[in-house]
Design a protein around this motif. Structure first.
Motif, PDB file in Angstrom:
ATOM      1  N   LYS A   7       0.976  -1.267  -0.094  1.00 22.97           N
ATOM      2  CA  LYS A   7      -0.433   0.145   0.207  1.00 22.97           C
ATOM      3  C   LYS A   7       1.076   1.537   0.218  1.00 22.97           C
ATOM      4  CE  LYS A   7      -1.793   3.631   2.513  1.00 22.97           C
ATOM      5  NZ  LYS A   7      -1.647   4.474   3.242  1.00 22.97           N
ATOM      6  N   GLY A 151      -8.026   7.477   6.203  1.00 24.56           N
ATOM      7  CA  GLY A 151      -6.497   6.780   6.562  1.00 24.56           C
ATOM      8  C   GLY A 151      -7.145   5.387   6.196  1.00 24.56           C
ATOM      9  N   ASP A 154      -5.326   1.956   4.436  1.00 26.24           N
ATOM     10  CA  ASP A 154      -4.433   1.287   4.858  1.00 26.24           C
ATOM     11  C   ASP A 154      -5.469  -0.341   4.701  1.00 26.24           C
ATOM     12  OD1 ASP A 154      -2.415   2.642   5.296  1.00 26.24           O
ATOM     13  OD2 ASP A 154      -3.179   3.168   7.554  1.00 26.24           O
ATOM     14  N   GLY A 209      -1.146   8.403  13.778  1.00 24.67           N
ATOM     15  CA  GLY A 209      -2.296   8.140  12.595  1.00 24.67           C
ATOM     16  C   GLY A 209      -0.944   7.345  11.356  1.00 24.67           C
TER      17      GLY A 209
HETATM   18 MG    MG Z   1      -2.058   7.222   6.010  1.00 29.30          MG
END
Ligand code: MG
Ligand code: ADP
Ligand code: ASP
Length: 411
Positions: A7, A151, A154, A209
């Motif tokens: 990723k 986010g 992920d 984060g």
């Molecule tokens: Mg991130």
């Protein structure tokens, strides 16, 4: 032949040069004889820019349209990356979340991945293609596009790795791994060789984060070997795995923090058996996510209850409480803004009862006032004033010997 899921985050694909660099990293993995599935984030800050555009049109844009909008960011980077690979002579295809078979719950803005039908991905892999999947999106039962929360790419990556039975999932980002605390905030932060799923989950939930919390949950539940690495520097990253011994005599693995906390106090509630449940059921029915809770009984048949919330939902929380004032029978509400949460995390705490005491000692010595506390087996969280947040992190980082400049004591 092993299957590897990689990723690449926003900064790693922020420009054409970076996309070409990512293509080279992918090609290296493919040349080592691996099948590769790649998940990408939107380029640079483009998700923020899309959100900004929406806010210029509406204060409260519809959640469905927000998902339609922000899901486009990943479609730009995925197609450019597939083109970059094709240009370098590698067969590649990009797929949106729904094309990749990612099914989510019927929620907009923060949906969970429910299932993945990997047929289309495996068919492309079988023809020798490198498959690029748009991160952070999937399709609901009603055939609506839903996103997985900020986010969330992920989580797309780890969920795919779990479903495809990948040998490992590599998260490439703009730092070289998971550090004892955010290396952009504390210069002496030290890169960890490894961290356990449980510790990483606490760190992520408490504000670190570097990984989306749900990605760590997936990795833990499906035993996915996970690694955080740099997309630029070719150095080993941080492994996230089941059990990781504490180094030397250390009790704490890392420090997580988040700003924008508000403490709300509901004064003069009736001191009755059902008060807590009535208050928090009202809040949860209104989707208000409450964090730390403190109850103080006044000794005169009333009680005050304080809880912390994300500052962004303060106005809404106050509205909901006022709406239910008669039903909940409280006197008035007060609140304190500009607070932050600073947490220490580490499995070494389970067997060392003095960790919380040491944390409070260190904060007191440094004149940092603690407003609220919560603990679990492997973490202690404190709410402090925002202006003291950085010094709290720094003094705790030093006191618990996490600093890169300090040699780790071995037994
Ligand atoms: Mg991130
Ligand atoms: P990406 O766009 O690649 O997903 P993110 O910005 O989401 O990248 O995550 C990487 C950032 O996480 C780093 O730049 C760093 O500032 C931040 N971060 C917070 N806590 C940590 C930590 N403990 N270790 C490493 N990075 C951290
Ligand atoms: N592009 C999305 C975000 O900025 C998802 C991600 O990058 O993981 O939050």
């Amino acid at each position: 032949m092993a299957l590897i899921v990689q990723k690449y985050g926003g900064t790693s694909v922020e420009s054409v040069e970076r996309i070409k660099n990512v293509a080279d990293r992918i090609i290296e993995t493919a040349q080592q004889g691996n099948e590769v599935v790649v998940v990408v984030s939107a380029m640079g800050k483009s998700t923020d820019e899309l959100i900004h555009l929406a806010k210029c049109i509406s204060d409260q844009p519809s959640k469905r349209e927000m998902d339609m909008l922000v899901s486009t960011g990943e479609q730009v980077s995925m197609s450019l990356l597939a083109m970059a690979l094709q240009e370098k002579g590698y067969d590649s295809i990009s797929l949106t979340g729904w094309q990749a078979g990612i099914a989510t719950e019927s929620v907009h803005g923060n949906a969970r991945v429910m299932d993945i039908d990997p047929k289309r991905i495996t068919a492309h892999l079988a023809t020798g293609k490198i498959v690029i999947v748009a991160g952070f999106q999937g399709l609901t039962e009603e055939k609506e596009i839903a996103t997985l929360g900020r986010g969330g790419s992920d989580t797309t990556a780890v969920a795919l790795a779990a479903r495809l039975n990948a040998e490992k999932c590599e998260i490439y980002t703009d730092v070289t791994g998971v550090f004892t605390t955010d290396p952009r905030v504390v210069k002496g932060a030290r890169k960890l060789e490894a961290i356990s799923y449980d510790e990483m989950l606490e760190m992520a939930n408490l504000g670190a984060g570097v990984l989306h919390p749900r990605s760590v949950e997936f990795a833990k539940n499906y035993d996915v070997p996970l690694e955080v690495r740099s997309s630029i520097e070719k150095v080993t990253g941080t492994r996230i795995e089941e059990e990781v011994a504490m180094e030397g005599n250390l009790m704490v693995r890392g420090i997580a923090f988040e700003d924008n906390v508000t403490k709300v106090t509901v004064h003069g509630l009736p001191d009755e058996m059902t008060t807590l449940s009535a208050l928090f059921t009202t809040l949860s029915n209104s989707q208000i996510n409450v964090d730390i809770i403190i109850q103080n009984t006044n000794g005169n048949e009333t009680t005050d209850i304080s809880f912390s919330v994300d500052s962004e939902i303060l106005t809404y929380t106050l509205e909901v409480l006022s709406q239910y004032q008669d039903q909940l029978k409280f006197d008035h509400i007060s609140y304190e803004e500009n607070l932050a949460k600073v947490s220490i995390v580490g499995s070494g705490m389970i067997s060392n009862p003095g960790v919380a005491a040491k944390m409070f000692d260190v904060l007191a010595e440094n004149q940092i006032k603690v407003k609220m506390v919560s603990t679990s087996e492997i973490k202690v969280s404190t709410i402090v004033e925002s202006i003291t947040m950085i010094s709290a992190i720094e003094c705790l980082h030093e006191a618990f010997e996490l600093d890169a400049r300090q040699p780790v004591q071995t037994v």
